[in-house]
Design a protein around this motif. Structure first.
Motif, short mmCIF file in Angstrom:
data_model
loop_
_atom_site.label_atom_id
_atom_site.label_comp_id
_atom_site.label_asym_id
_atom_site.label_seq_id
_atom_site.Cartn_x
_atom_site.Cartn_y
_atom_site.Cartn_z
N LEU A 51 0.83 -1.21 0.00
CA LEU A 51 0.00 0.00 0.00
C LEU A 51 0.86 1.27 0.00
O LEU A 51 0.34 2.37 -0.08
N VAL A 52 2.17 1.08 0.10
CA VAL A 52 3.13 2.13 -0.30
C VAL A 52 3.42 1.93 -1.78
O VAL A 52 3.13 2.78 -2.61
N GLY A 53 3.97 0.76 -2.10
CA GLY A 53 4.23 0.41 -3.48
C GLY A 53 5.35 1.21 -4.11
O GLY A 53 5.84 2.19 -3.53
N PRO A 54 5.76 0.86 -5.32
CA PRO A 54 6.84 1.59 -5.98
C PRO A 54 6.41 2.91 -6.62
O PRO A 54 7.21 3.83 -6.76
N ASP A 55 5.14 3.00 -7.02
CA ASP A 55 4.72 4.15 -7.83
C ASP A 55 4.39 5.39 -7.00
O ASP A 55 4.69 6.51 -7.41
N MET A 56 3.76 5.21 -5.83
CA MET A 56 3.37 6.37 -5.04
C MET A 56 4.57 7.21 -4.62
O MET A 56 4.56 8.45 -4.82
N PRO A 57 5.65 6.63 -4.06
CA PRO A 57 6.81 7.49 -3.73
C PRO A 57 7.43 8.15 -4.95
O PRO A 57 7.93 9.28 -4.87
N HIS A 58 7.36 7.47 -6.10
CA HIS A 58 7.90 8.06 -7.33
C HIS A 58 7.04 9.23 -7.77
O HIS A 58 7.56 10.26 -8.25
N MET A 59 5.72 9.11 -7.63
CA MET A 59 4.83 10.23 -7.93
C MET A 59 5.09 11.40 -6.98
O MET A 59 5.13 12.57 -7.41
N HIS A 268 -0.71 16.95 -12.77
CA HIS A 268 -1.62 15.81 -12.60
C HIS A 268 -1.27 14.65 -13.52
O HIS A 268 -1.77 13.54 -13.33
N ALA A 269 -0.42 14.88 -14.52
CA ALA A 269 0.02 13.82 -15.43
C ALA A 269 1.43 13.42 -15.04
O ALA A 269 2.38 14.17 -15.27
N LEU A 270 1.56 12.24 -14.44
CA LEU A 270 2.84 11.80 -13.88
C LEU A 270 3.25 10.47 -14.49
O LEU A 270 2.50 9.83 -15.23
N ALA A 271 4.46 10.04 -14.14
CA ALA A 271 4.98 8.76 -14.60
C ALA A 271 5.01 7.76 -13.45
O ALA A 271 5.16 8.12 -12.30
N ARG A 272 4.87 6.50 -13.81
CA ARG A 272 5.07 5.41 -12.84
C ARG A 272 6.58 5.23 -12.61
O ARG A 272 7.42 5.82 -13.30
N SER A 273 6.91 4.38 -11.64
CA SER A 273 8.32 4.17 -11.31
C SER A 273 9.10 3.53 -12.45
O SER A 273 10.32 3.67 -12.53
N ASP A 274 8.41 2.82 -13.38
CA ASP A 274 9.10 2.22 -14.52
C ASP A 274 9.24 3.18 -15.70
O ASP A 274 9.73 2.82 -16.76
N GLY A 275 8.79 4.41 -15.52
CA GLY A 275 8.91 5.42 -16.57
C GLY A 275 7.71 5.54 -17.48
O GLY A 275 7.62 6.50 -18.25
N SER A 276 6.76 4.61 -17.40
CA SER A 276 5.57 4.68 -18.25
C SER A 276 4.60 5.73 -17.71
O SER A 276 4.63 6.08 -16.53
N ALA A 277 3.75 6.23 -18.60
CA ALA A 277 2.79 7.26 -18.20
C ALA A 277 1.69 6.65 -17.33
O ALA A 277 1.09 5.63 -17.68
#
Length: 312
Positions: A51-59, A268-277
């Motif tokens: 529920l932390v996950g890789p994408d939220m901290p990257h956002m 509001h338009a961000l990337a995931r931790s793998d670089g994808s939109a």
């Protein structure tokens, strides 16, 4: 042999002692003092699970001031005890922890390198409290950070339970904040460390507020709470893990609390931790969500936002 007067005196003393014990056990959890906004970008450590996950901290890093950095140690459904005790397994450790985000938690949190340390506990939270010594291990991690640096800000990230919880998803979020997250998890450490407390990042409260607004037709393009949650390849709903939209809501919540600033006007338009939109809200919906985040976190004094700046 004790006389009547002595017996009455003893009974009165026992009653007084009983009231004192009751008062001690039932006194409210101290509300931490307000914080001032950090002077610059933060280096943040996230300790938790999916529920932390890789994408939220990257956002969050994309929303934060330039220079924001982060590391993490994560697992799947991982209690704080498992992160602490070396003999306990952390489910999905290898897949959840990849460079460059990963840093071993004890070394990292004890280093004093971080301006903020964000901890979270597994859910079902009742099980974490009952079977995994949640409050004890929250205290251990917080003390390790305090020993590393007296300047490190400490936070507990409040999450949520399953959408199909038999007691109701919104109902659990509403009741658990004071009874479990605060009353069981934060309380012991808060009473021991009023001068260097653990603050609250109210992820569950904000997610519930956005869900209520969506279901009232107030967030353009967002119809329901389910719209914030992930789906499997076959289209089946994941009742616990959030999707990109949910991750954006939680990243905004972290931003507002950590930086003590309104998220109004943030990208509001961000990337995931793998670089994808990442899937994104429309500009109108993002503005509404940003306003809900700010309103919600400012209403909760445990976030430390009493001294927050006005709208950005």
């Amino acid at each position: 042999m004790m006389g009547r007067r002595g017996f009455l005196a003893l009974a009165a003393a026992a009653a007084t002692l009983g009231l004192m014990v009751f008062a001690t056990r039932s006194r409210s959890v101290p509300v931490p003092p307000p914080l001032t906004p950090p002077e610059g970008p933060l280096k943040v450590f996230h300790l938790g699970h999916s529920l932390v996950g890789p994408d939220m901290p990257h956002m969050l890093a994309q929303l934060a001031p330039k220079g924001h950095e982060y590391n993490s140690q994560l697992g799947s459904g991982t209690p704080l005890r498992a992160h602490w005790e070396p003999e306990e397994d952390i489910l999905d450790f290898e897949t959840a922890n990849r460079a460059p985000a990963f840093r071993a938690a004890k070394e990292a949190i004890g280093s004093g390198d971080y301006g903020a340390v964000v901890l979270t506990e597994m859910v079902e939270l009742r099980d974490a409290v009952k079977y995994f010594d949640a409050a004890k291990y929250l205290g251990k991690w917080a003390d390790l950070a305090r020993q590393g640096s007296a300047q490190t800000r400490l936070y507990l990230y409040e999450t949520w339970h399953r959408l199909d919880d038999p007691e109701g998803w919104l109902e659990r979020i509403g009741s658990d904040l004071e009874t479990l997250w605060t009353g069981k998890l934060l309380a012991p450490d808060s009473r021991r460390n009023p001068g260097h407390p653990v603050y609250l990042i109210p992820g569950g409260q904000v997610l519930a507020a956005v869900a209520r607004a969506a279901e009232a037709g107030e967030v353009p393009g967002l119809a329901s709470r389910e719209s914030l949650f992930a789906r499997a390849a076959d289209g089946g709903l994941d009742p616990i893990h959030i999707n990109d939209l949910g991750a954006y809501v939680i990243a905004l919540t972290h931003y507002a609390v950590l930086y003590q600033r309104s998220p109004a006007g943030l990208p509001h338009a961000l990337a995931r931790s793998d670089g994808s939109a990442a899937q994104a809200f429309s500009p109108e919906a993002a503005a509404k969500v940003q306003a809900i985040v700010w309103e919600t976190v400012r209403a909760l004094p445990r976030t430390g936002l009493a001294a927050a700046e006005g709208p950005a």
